[in-house]
Write a protein that holds these residues in place. Sequence first.
Motif, PDB file in Angstrom:
ATOM      1  N   GLU A 131      -6.261  13.353 -19.245  1.00  0.00           N
ATOM      2  CA  GLU A 131      -5.614  14.569 -18.757  1.00  0.00           C
ATOM      3  C   GLU A 131      -4.508  14.275 -17.754  1.00  0.00           C
ATOM      4  O   GLU A 131      -3.689  15.139 -17.448  1.00  0.00           O
ATOM      5  CB  GLU A 131      -6.656  15.510 -18.139  1.00  0.00           C
ATOM      6  N   LEU A 132      -4.484  13.053 -17.233  1.00  0.00           N
ATOM      7  CA  LEU A 132      -3.497  12.693 -16.222  1.00  0.00           C
ATOM      8  C   LEU A 132      -2.367  11.871 -16.845  1.00  0.00           C
ATOM      9  O   LEU A 132      -2.606  11.013 -17.693  1.00  0.00           O
ATOM     10  CB  LEU A 132      -4.150  11.892 -15.100  1.00  0.00           C
ATOM     11  N   SER A 133      -1.170  12.103 -16.374  1.00  0.00           N
ATOM     12  CA  SER A 133      -0.009  11.364 -16.860  1.00  0.00           C
ATOM     13  C   SER A 133      -0.051   9.925 -16.359  1.00  0.00           C
ATOM     14  O   SER A 133      -0.783   9.596 -15.423  1.00  0.00           O
ATOM     15  CB  SER A 133       1.279  12.032 -16.371  1.00  0.00           C
ATOM     16  N   SER A 134       0.761   9.062 -16.977  1.00  0.00           N
ATOM     17  CA  SER A 134       0.829   7.662 -16.542  1.00  0.00           C
ATOM     18  C   SER A 134       1.328   7.569 -15.102  1.00  0.00           C
ATOM     19  O   SER A 134       0.909   6.689 -14.342  1.00  0.00           O
ATOM     20  CB  SER A 134       1.734   6.858 -17.478  1.00  0.00           C
ATOM     21  N   GLU A 135       2.220   8.491 -14.702  1.00  0.00           N
ATOM     22  CA  GLU A 135       2.718   8.504 -13.324  1.00  0.00           C
ATOM     23  C   GLU A 135       1.597   8.822 -12.347  1.00  0.00           C
ATOM     24  O   GLU A 135       1.515   8.221 -11.265  1.00  0.00           O
ATOM     25  CB  GLU A 135       3.848   9.521 -13.174  1.00  0.00           C
ATOM     26  N   ARG A 136       0.746   9.745 -12.698  1.00  0.00           N
ATOM     27  CA  ARG A 136      -0.368  10.099 -11.816  1.00  0.00           C
ATOM     28  C   ARG A 136      -1.400   8.985 -11.760  1.00  0.00           C
ATOM     29  O   ARG A 136      -1.983   8.717 -10.697  1.00  0.00           O
ATOM     30  CB  ARG A 136      -0.993  11.420 -12.275  1.00  0.00           C
ATOM     31  N   ARG A 137      -1.631   8.331 -12.868  1.00  0.00           N
ATOM     32  CA  ARG A 137      -2.574   7.212 -12.856  1.00  0.00           C
ATOM     33  C   ARG A 137      -2.046   6.064 -11.998  1.00  0.00           C
ATOM     34  O   ARG A 137      -2.806   5.412 -11.278  1.00  0.00           O
ATOM     35  CB  ARG A 137      -2.857   6.755 -14.292  1.00  0.00           C
ATOM     36  N   LEU A 138      -0.738   5.817 -12.057  1.00  0.00           N
ATOM     37  CA  LEU A 138      -0.145   4.785 -11.200  1.00  0.00           C
ATOM     38  C   LEU A 138      -0.244   5.179  -9.734  1.00  0.00           C
ATOM     39  O   LEU A 138      -0.534   4.336  -8.871  1.00  0.00           O
ATOM     40  CB  LEU A 138       1.318   4.559 -11.581  1.00  0.00           C
ATOM     41  N   LYS A 139      -0.046   6.447  -9.444  1.00  0.00           N
ATOM     42  CA  LYS A 139      -0.158   6.923  -8.060  1.00  0.00           C
ATOM     43  C   LYS A 139      -1.571   6.666  -7.531  1.00  0.00           C
ATOM     44  O   LYS A 139      -1.750   6.254  -6.379  1.00  0.00           O
ATOM     45  CB  LYS A 139       0.172   8.413  -7.981  1.00  0.00           C
ATOM     46  N   LEU A 140      -2.584   6.889  -8.363  1.00  0.00           N
ATOM     47  CA  LEU A 140      -3.960   6.634  -7.959  1.00  0.00           C
ATOM     48  C   LEU A 140      -4.178   5.156  -7.633  1.00  0.00           C
ATOM     49  O   LEU A 140      -4.769   4.810  -6.606  1.00  0.00           O
ATOM     50  CB  LEU A 140      -4.924   7.061  -9.067  1.00  0.00           C
ATOM     51  N   LYS A 141      -3.695   4.288  -8.495  1.00  0.00           N
ATOM     52  CA  LYS A 141      -3.859   2.847  -8.269  1.00  0.00           C
ATOM     53  C   LYS A 141      -3.183   2.427  -6.964  1.00  0.00           C
ATOM     54  O   LYS A 141      -3.733   1.624  -6.203  1.00  0.00           O
ATOM     55  CB  LYS A 141      -3.283   2.071  -9.447  1.00  0.00           C
ATOM     56  N   THR A 142      -1.999   2.979  -6.721  1.00  0.00           N
ATOM     57  CA  THR A 142      -1.266   2.644  -5.496  1.00  0.00           C
ATOM     58  C   THR A 142      -1.990   3.160  -4.261  1.00  0.00           C
ATOM     59  O   THR A 142      -2.103   2.463  -3.243  1.00  0.00           O
ATOM     60  CB  THR A 142       0.153   3.233  -5.551  1.00  0.00           C
ATOM     61  N   THR A 143      -2.503   4.375  -4.345  1.00  0.00           N
ATOM     62  CA  THR A 143      -3.213   4.966  -3.211  1.00  0.00           C
ATOM     63  C   THR A 143      -4.480   4.181  -2.888  1.00  0.00           C
ATOM     64  O   THR A 143      -4.778   3.905  -1.716  1.00  0.00           O
ATOM     65  CB  THR A 143      -3.562   6.432  -3.498  1.00  0.00           C
ATOM     66  N   PHE A 144      -5.227   3.790  -3.910  1.00  0.00           N
ATOM     67  CA  PHE A 144      -6.434   3.004  -3.668  1.00  0.00           C
ATOM     68  C   PHE A 144      -6.087   1.612  -3.127  1.00  0.00           C
ATOM     69  O   PHE A 144      -6.833   1.063  -2.302  1.00  0.00           O
ATOM     70  CB  PHE A 144      -7.274   2.887  -4.943  1.00  0.00           C
ATOM     71  N   PHE A 145      -4.983   1.045  -3.576  1.00  0.00           N
ATOM     72  CA  PHE A 145      -4.534  -0.243  -3.034  1.00  0.00           C
ATOM     73  C   PHE A 145      -4.258  -0.111  -1.537  1.00  0.00           C
ATOM     74  O   PHE A 145      -4.651  -0.979  -0.738  1.00  0.00           O
ATOM     75  CB  PHE A 145      -3.282  -0.705  -3.778  1.00  0.00           C
ATOM     76  N   GLU A 185       0.228  15.607  -4.092  1.00  0.00           N
ATOM     77  CA  GLU A 185       0.093  15.080  -2.733  1.00  0.00           C
ATOM     78  C   GLU A 185      -1.370  14.744  -2.437  1.00  0.00           C
ATOM     79  O   GLU A 185      -2.251  15.584  -2.583  1.00  0.00           O
ATOM     80  CB  GLU A 185       0.613  16.099  -1.717  1.00  0.00           C
ATOM     81  N   ASP A 186      -1.594  13.512  -2.009  1.00  0.00           N
ATOM     82  CA  ASP A 186      -2.944  13.030  -1.737  1.00  0.00           C
ATOM     83  C   ASP A 186      -3.026  12.530  -0.304  1.00  0.00           C
ATOM     84  O   ASP A 186      -2.004  12.307   0.352  1.00  0.00           O
ATOM     85  CB  ASP A 186      -3.311  11.911  -2.710  1.00  0.00           C
ATOM     86  N   ARG A 187      -4.235  12.348   0.191  1.00  0.00           N
ATOM     87  CA  ARG A 187      -4.455  11.788   1.524  1.00  0.00           C
ATOM     88  C   ARG A 187      -5.031  10.388   1.390  1.00  0.00           C
ATOM     89  O   ARG A 187      -5.856  10.136   0.523  1.00  0.00           O
ATOM     90  CB  ARG A 187      -5.448  12.644   2.327  1.00  0.00           C
ATOM     91  N   ILE A 188      -4.604   9.501   2.262  1.00  0.00           N
ATOM     92  CA  ILE A 188      -5.197   8.164   2.284  1.00  0.00           C
ATOM     93  C   ILE A 188      -6.645   8.250   2.757  1.00  0.00           C
ATOM     94  O   ILE A 188      -7.550   7.661   2.177  1.00  0.00           O
ATOM     95  CB  ILE A 188      -4.405   7.216   3.203  1.00  0.00           C
ATOM     96  N   LEU A 189      -6.871   9.023   3.826  1.00  0.00           N
ATOM     97  CA  LEU A 189      -8.215   9.250   4.345  1.00  0.00           C
ATOM     98  C   LEU A 189      -8.648  10.669   4.015  1.00  0.00           C
ATOM     99  O   LEU A 189      -7.865  11.613   4.173  1.00  0.00           O
ATOM    100  CB  LEU A 189      -8.272   9.032   5.849  1.00  0.00           C
ATOM    101  N   SER A 236     -10.618   9.664  -3.233  1.00  0.00           N
ATOM    102  CA  SER A 236     -11.200   9.170  -1.985  1.00  0.00           C
ATOM    103  C   SER A 236     -11.905   7.844  -2.234  1.00  0.00           C
ATOM    104  O   SER A 236     -12.269   7.514  -3.372  1.00  0.00           O
ATOM    105  CB  SER A 236     -12.181  10.185  -1.380  1.00  0.00           C
ATOM    106  N   MET A 237     -12.096   7.090  -1.170  1.00  0.00           N
ATOM    107  CA  MET A 237     -12.832   5.830  -1.231  1.00  0.00           C
ATOM    108  C   MET A 237     -13.746   5.753  -0.017  1.00  0.00           C
ATOM    109  O   MET A 237     -13.286   5.932   1.113  1.00  0.00           O
ATOM    110  CB  MET A 237     -11.869   4.642  -1.241  1.00  0.00           C
TER     111      MET A 237
END
Length: 352
Positions: free
Chosen positions: A220-234, A273-277, A313-314
């Motif tokens: 359901e998520l675009s490749s751009e959104r999936r990349l954003k998730l990987k970057t945020t978790f990094f 828009e996401d939060r790191i914490l 979140s992590m």
Amino acid sequence: MVRYKELNHKAAGHDGTLTDEEGILVFKPATKQETNFYQAIQNTRNFNEEVSKTDNYDIPLIDWMPTFLGILDEGQASPPDNVHLLKDPNLDEATLKQLIKDTDNKDMRSKRYLVLENLLSTFRKPNVLDVKLGKILYDDNATKEKKERLTKVSNETTSGSLGFRICGMKIRKNKLTKGLSESYFENGNDGYISVNKFYGRSRTKENIKDAFEMYFADDELSSERRLKLKTTFFQRLQLFYNTLLNEEVRMFSSSLLFIYEGDSTIWDLRHDEDRILKSDFFDSDSDDESEDPLEDDEEIATDTAYKKSSLSSMHLIDFAHSRLTPSLGYDENIVDGVDNLLKVFEELQNHA
């Protein structure tokens, strides 16, 4: 009378973890050592809460842990020292105390439970991943048989080679889950699959990245959104690594719990828009005078949980074999695993 149910979307862990009907709290069977660790971490929080979390500010370990609300012991709620149970006007202190006291479940009344925030409560379609940290998986109190068994597990899996191991996932079916062996998962009736511990034990240094790709492959998520998730978790892992270097603890068999939102509607309304914490459990919506984009969605706006939700979140979880170790320095066993996780996530970003 409050009714309790088995926690849904659990990626791994032992049976017996419960949640309330509203899904706000988690009731986890308590051990003495885990209870002591939560209380000790609470008592060491001696920084000024008004200090903003900037690049120059070290994030304390407690900010990566689920909020600890108290102990439910034979039907009686016992909040930890120095914890004010709730400042949210939508769920006042009296309501929360009643919630964790009242039960019609006899099993609940005969056991001791940790009362924690439910980290999944603000997600509509969560994808969950449990990653166990460390090469050494047992503490000094383990029996000889347990030490031998867990040493064998470590030596035969990425726990030994990388310092971390995937313990389980609860994710929505996607294009990459179709190739999974039937021995590695169970189908749910809600579009989800539960990936078991044997999948994680079968991974190697060479193919571990593919496991994370499968986790992030929500259709359901675009490749751009999936990349954003990987970057945020990094970015989270970088901050968490720095936290560990400043903490004198020893943690065996603790896990990092990764969660992200699979509902594209939430992403749209959040404008990606996401939060790191993650927002603090005690944050009050009434204190935020800014407009909330989720108010525009009538169905979502009726649920206050989504109003202060993050897209991901992590958190660090599971402390049954954890303790404070003043003057002994950082936990090299855990730090090495997070260092290798960082390398994997760097690859995930570069080859997206």
